[in-house]
Write a protein that holds these residues in place. Structure first.
Motif, PDB file in Angstrom:
ATOM      1  N   VAL A   1       1.163  43.011 114.787  1.00  0.00           N
ATOM      2  CA  VAL A   1       2.437  43.710 114.589  1.00  0.00           C
ATOM      3  C   VAL A   1       2.175  45.178 114.253  1.00  0.00           C
ATOM      4  CG1 VAL A   1       4.452  43.930 113.095  1.00  0.00           C
ATOM      5  CG2 VAL A   1       3.725  41.675 113.909  1.00  0.00           C
ATOM      6  N   LEU A   2       1.240  45.381 113.349  1.00  0.00           N
ATOM      7  CA  LEU A   2       0.910  46.732 112.923  1.00  0.00           C
ATOM      8  C   LEU A   2       0.399  47.562 114.088  1.00  0.00           C
ATOM      9  CD1 LEU A   2       1.173  47.842 110.103  1.00  0.00           C
ATOM     10  CD2 LEU A   2      -1.274  47.565 109.818  1.00  0.00           C
ATOM     11  N   LEU A   3      -0.461  46.939 114.886  1.00  0.00           N
ATOM     12  CA  LEU A   3      -1.027  47.623 116.050  1.00  0.00           C
ATOM     13  C   LEU A   3       0.088  47.988 117.028  1.00  0.00           C
ATOM     14  CD1 LEU A   3      -3.992  48.228 116.767  1.00  0.00           C
ATOM     15  CD2 LEU A   3      -3.845  46.367 118.425  1.00  0.00           C
ATOM     16  N   GLY A   4       1.024  47.035 117.209  1.00  0.00           N
ATOM     17  CA  GLY A   4       2.154  47.280 118.117  1.00  0.00           C
ATOM     18  C   GLY A   4       2.959  48.482 117.667  1.00  0.00           C
ATOM     19  N   VAL A   5       3.215  48.555 116.376  1.00  0.00           N
ATOM     20  CA  VAL A   5       3.990  49.685 115.856  1.00  0.00           C
ATOM     21  C   VAL A   5       3.241  50.984 116.101  1.00  0.00           C
ATOM     22  CG1 VAL A   5       4.867  50.760 113.756  1.00  0.00           C
ATOM     23  CG2 VAL A   5       5.180  48.315 114.139  1.00  0.00           C
TER      24      VAL A   5
ATOM     25  N   LEU B   1       7.108  55.759 109.332  1.00  0.00           N
ATOM     26  CA  LEU B   1       7.668  55.177 108.110  1.00  0.00           C
ATOM     27  C   LEU B   1       7.497  53.656 108.122  1.00  0.00           C
ATOM     28  CD1 LEU B   1       9.190  56.106 105.596  1.00  0.00           C
ATOM     29  CD2 LEU B   1      11.318  55.770 106.821  1.00  0.00           C
ATOM     30  N   ILE B   2       7.836  53.048 109.263  1.00  0.00           N
ATOM     31  CA  ILE B   2       7.693  51.593 109.382  1.00  0.00           C
ATOM     32  C   ILE B   2       6.233  51.203 109.187  1.00  0.00           C
ATOM     33  CG2 ILE B   2       7.819  49.653 110.992  1.00  0.00           C
ATOM     34  CD1 ILE B   2      10.210  51.075 112.294  1.00  0.00           C
ATOM     35  N   GLN B   3       5.369  51.922 109.860  1.00  0.00           N
ATOM     36  CA  GLN B   3       3.957  51.597 109.798  1.00  0.00           C
ATOM     37  C   GLN B   3       3.409  51.722 108.384  1.00  0.00           C
ATOM     38  OE1 GLN B   3       1.623  54.332 112.052  1.00  0.00           O
ATOM     39  NE2 GLN B   3      -0.196  53.652 110.977  1.00  0.00           N
ATOM     40  N   GLU B   4       3.763  52.800 107.737  1.00  0.00           N
ATOM     41  CA  GLU B   4       3.253  53.004 106.376  1.00  0.00           C
ATOM     42  C   GLU B   4       3.731  51.908 105.433  1.00  0.00           C
ATOM     43  OE1 GLU B   4       3.955  56.848 104.803  1.00  0.00           O
ATOM     44  OE2 GLU B   4       2.628  57.817 106.237  1.00  0.00           O
ATOM     45  N   ASN B   5       4.992  51.498 105.618  1.00  0.00           N
ATOM     46  CA  ASN B   5       5.524  50.476 104.722  1.00  0.00           C
ATOM     47  C   ASN B   5       4.937  49.102 105.009  1.00  0.00           C
ATOM     48  OD1 ASN B   5       7.453  51.418 102.622  1.00  0.00           O
ATOM     49  ND2 ASN B   5       8.255  52.506 104.398  1.00  0.00           N
TER      50      ASN B   5
ATOM     51  N   PHE C   1      12.171  62.779 114.620  1.00  0.00           N
ATOM     52  CA  PHE C   1      12.833  61.726 113.846  1.00  0.00           C
ATOM     53  C   PHE C   1      12.340  60.347 114.305  1.00  0.00           C
ATOM     54  CE2 PHE C   1      16.293  58.647 113.387  1.00  0.00           C
ATOM     55  CZ  PHE C   1      16.531  58.746 112.030  1.00  0.00           C
ATOM     56  N   ILE C   2      12.293  60.161 115.618  1.00  0.00           N
ATOM     57  CA  ILE C   2      11.850  58.872 116.145  1.00  0.00           C
ATOM     58  C   ILE C   2      10.381  58.628 115.796  1.00  0.00           C
ATOM     59  CG2 ILE C   2      11.416  57.582 118.268  1.00  0.00           C
ATOM     60  CD1 ILE C   2      13.924  58.959 119.406  1.00  0.00           C
ATOM     61  N   PHE C   3       9.582  59.646 116.012  1.00  0.00           N
ATOM     62  CA  PHE C   3       8.164  59.538 115.674  1.00  0.00           C
ATOM     63  C   PHE C   3       7.988  59.248 114.186  1.00  0.00           C
ATOM     64  CE2 PHE C   3       4.009  61.346 114.636  1.00  0.00           C
ATOM     65  CZ  PHE C   3       3.229  60.710 115.586  1.00  0.00           C
TER      66      PHE C   3
ATOM     67  N   TRP D   1       0.998  51.634 118.413  1.00  0.00           N
ATOM     68  CA  TRP D   1       1.013  51.972 119.836  1.00  0.00           C
ATOM     69  C   TRP D   1       2.351  52.549 120.263  1.00  0.00           C
ATOM     70  CZ3 TRP D   1      -1.971  52.393 124.105  1.00  0.00           C
ATOM     71  CH2 TRP D   1      -3.315  52.070 123.928  1.00  0.00           C
ATOM     72  N   ALA D   2       3.410  51.863 119.871  1.00  0.00           N
ATOM     73  CA  ALA D   2       4.751  52.321 120.239  1.00  0.00           C
ATOM     74  C   ALA D   2       4.938  53.746 119.744  1.00  0.00           C
ATOM     75  CB  ALA D   2       5.798  51.413 119.624  1.00  0.00           C
ATOM     76  N   GLN D   3       4.447  53.984 118.534  1.00  0.00           N
ATOM     77  CA  GLN D   3       4.605  55.298 117.933  1.00  0.00           C
ATOM     78  C   GLN D   3       3.927  56.373 118.780  1.00  0.00           C
ATOM     79  OE1 GLN D   3       2.911  55.300 114.038  1.00  0.00           O
ATOM     80  NE2 GLN D   3       2.242  57.408 114.283  1.00  0.00           N
ATOM     81  N   TRP D   4       2.689  56.115 119.217  1.00  0.00           N
ATOM     82  CA  TRP D   4       1.972  57.162 119.933  1.00  0.00           C
ATOM     83  C   TRP D   4       2.417  57.280 121.389  1.00  0.00           C
ATOM     84  CZ3 TRP D   4       0.057  60.873 117.386  1.00  0.00           C
ATOM     85  CH2 TRP D   4      -0.428  60.658 116.085  1.00  0.00           C
ATOM     86  N   VAL D   5       2.688  56.124 122.030  1.00  0.00           N
ATOM     87  CA  VAL D   5       3.117  56.187 123.429  1.00  0.00           C
ATOM     88  C   VAL D   5       4.504  56.818 123.539  1.00  0.00           C
ATOM     89  CG1 VAL D   5       3.762  54.820 125.442  1.00  0.00           C
ATOM     90  CG2 VAL D   5       1.693  54.257 124.162  1.00  0.00           C
TER      91      VAL D   5
END
Ligand SMILES: Nc1ncnc2c1ncn2[C@@H]1O[C@H](COP(=O)(O)OP(=O)(O)OP(=O)(O)O)[C@@H](O)[C@H]1O
Ligand SMILES: [Mg+2]
Lengths: 226, 301
Positions: B169-173, B44-48, B37-39, B175-179
């Motif tokens: 911002v996109l890169l941050g999202v 979802l955020i990134q795609e949008n 769910f978190i991943f 990174w956060a997603q994968w880490v």
């Protein structure tokens, strides 16, 4: 059926449980493995169904060199061997019938067929009315008969029993031995390890005596009634 | 080869296990669902954000100013060359006269101050819009670099700073997603491994008996692996369901238009690939968790 050539077993780090064992058991024989506690009876049986591996020498069971078996090979070897233990090793959560049927199922017999065969065996062993009981609700003698049914369900060529009467009263013990004698009469090779010398006097099969890990004598099968 | 009876046996065991320790299975699936769910939320955020960027792209333009000294014939060939860039969706040529008129219009009543000046002081320019696929910061910079190298083009302007920030911002999202996703993945593997360990211990005597009567390793292991798979798939399903619920309830609370930011209709749920990724991850987590645990606890066999 069983051939041991100069077999030794040393438990780590250096405990010699068996030394230089030479033993041949022919197809259809009934053999008592006797000797005092700690003589190595259980260890010898474990070598036969590859629970343990020999440190030295060759163990051949039913034409297979057990040292060379793959995991699959070990499984196949065990399908040809029926095992009976002093503590029965039944599953407390399963009924007597399911305990027996499980052994057939896991080697590929259909469930319905397994249960039918288990039921027949239990009936033959006098447990017709108890097949739906779970082991804790059965007497020691009844539990051992369930275990024997389980050992027989895959039509083994060889039955190995380790102190099968150890937890039974003398009457039940003799009854159980008679069941082994019956299998023997049907052509199954039977090896019973026991330190109960009374059994050896009442049943006149071949005896192999172990002492401190060595074969220290024995007797040939003697005619009934001696 | 497995016999049919053995496959039936495995299936029965899995079903039985789900019946007998339903809550344990549900809890494990739930744990996986939380991770996914978190991943998935980050996805979802990134795609949008990416979707928004593409939507804004029509407003993101490159202004390439032509040098005033270029003869008309060279201008023609320059325009032809620039228009053949594969990234360009459309470009509009603004002549010196048009630029001048536009400038005058923007001054309104004060356009009198321009009296006596020549239209030639403003350069002609190209207003370039890129194709959707090239509306990222990197692709934009690449086009700008090529434009700057063209003979006849002087200044090139584009919303560089703004694009850069958005890219960060996109890169941050991402990174956060994968880490974070990686951490959660590892933690979840441990939890699954633990469940399987408990399951193995609970059936230890049964496994022992099965081995003594000659059951193959595969037969003993398969039910545990299958349970892991089913748990993973359930967890993924649960995660997608929750994400969808969240998405629907969030978007329905937004006003139809977010002003200059976006239209509500532009917000999208996860793309099919991302959904597949989530399900795949759940499957891998469940399977891997049980395999690793089996390796550790069934080592002797
Ligand atoms: N896993 C083991 N590790 C180390 N030593 C062992 C192991 N199993 C058995 N032994 C030792 O090997 C010797 C033979 O043991 P074994 O169990 O074969 O005897 P036994 O004849 O079956 O005795 P009993 O009649 O008491 O069952 C014993 O001295 C025992 O302590
Ligand atoms: Mg013993």
């Amino acid at each position: 059926m069983v051939h041991l050539f100069t077999v030794s077993k040393i438990y780590p780090p250096s405990y010699p449980a068996l030394t230089d064992i030479q033993l041949d058991i022919e197809k259809g024989e009934f053999v008592f493995l006797s000797g005092p506690s700690g003589a190595g009876k259980t260890t010898l049986l474990k070598l036969l169904f590859r629970e343990e591996e020999a440190t030295d020498g060759q163990v051949v069971v039913n034409g297979r060199n057990v040292a060379r078996l793959s995991n699959k090979g070990v499984a196949r070897l065990r399908q040809e061997i029926g095992l009976v233990f002093q503590d029965f090793r039944l599953l407390a959560r399963l009924t007597a019938l399911d305990n027996v049927a499980l052994a057939a199922e896991v080697v590929g017999m259909a469930r319905r067929e397994s249960r039918r065969k288990a039921f027949h065996l239990l009936r033959e062993l006098g447990l017709k009315d108890r097949h739906n009981a779970k082991p804790p609700a059965l007497s020691g003698g009844e539990q051992q008969r369930v275990a024997i049914a389980r050992a027989l369900v895959n039509d083994p060529l060889l039955v190995l029993a380790d102190e099968p009467t150890g937890n039974l009263d003398p009457e039940m013990a003799d009854e159980t031995m008679r069941l082994f004698a019956q299998m023997h009469q049907r052509g199954t090779t039977v090896v019973v390890a026991t330190h109960n010398t009374g059994l050896l006097e009442r049943f006149h099969h071949r005896v192999v005596l172990l002492q401190q890990g060595r074969v220290a004598g024995g007797r040939k099968e003697c005619p009934a009634g001696v | 080869m497995m016999k049919w009876a053995q496959i039936a046996f495995i299936v029965r065991r899995v079903l039985k296990s789900f019946r007998e320790v339903f809550w344990t299975h549900l809890l494990t699936s739930g744990t996986m669902a939380v991770t996914l769910f978190i991943f998935g939320g980050f996805l979802l955020i990134q795609e949008n954000l990416q979707g928004l960027l593409k939507g804004w792209g029509s407003r993101i333009q490159i202004f390439a100013y032509l040098e005033t000294s270029v003869p008309a014939a060279d201008t023609e060939s320059l325009l032809a060359r620039v228009n053949s860039y594969p990234e360009i969706e459309r470009s509009r040529f603004v002549s010196q006269k048009e630029a001048w008129d536009g400038f005058k219009r923007s001054l309104g009543s004060q356009s009198g101050v321009l009296e006596g000046l020549s239209a030639e002081i403003l350069p002609a320019s190209l207003e370039i819009t890129l194709k959707t696929a090239y509306r990222s910061h990197g692709a934009l910079a690449e086009v700008v670099k090529r434009l700057r190298a063209e003979k006849g083009i002087g200044e090139v302007e584009y919303p560089e700073e703004w694009m850069e920030k958005f890219g960060l911002v996109l890169l941050g999202v991402q990174w956060a997603q994968w880490v974070l996703g990686g951490f959660l993945f590892a933690a979840t593997l441990l939890i699954i491994g633990n469940t399987v360990k408990l399951a193995i211990l609970a059936r230890k005597d049964e496994i022992e008996i099965m081995q003594l009567v000659g059951a193959r390793r595969l037969l003993i292991k398969a039910p545990f692996v299958l349970e892991g798979m089913v748990q993973g798939l359930l967890g993924a399903g649960l995660a997608v369901l929750c994400l969808w619920q969240l998405f629907v309830s969030l978007t329905s609370q937004l006003p139809a238009s977010l002003g200059i930011l976006a239209e509500r209709a532009q917000l999208q749920f996860l793309a099919p690939d991302s959904l597949l990724l989530l399900v795949g991850l759940g499957w891998v987590m469940g399977t891997l968790g049980s395999l690793l645990s089996l390796r550790r606890f069934l080592k002797r066999w």
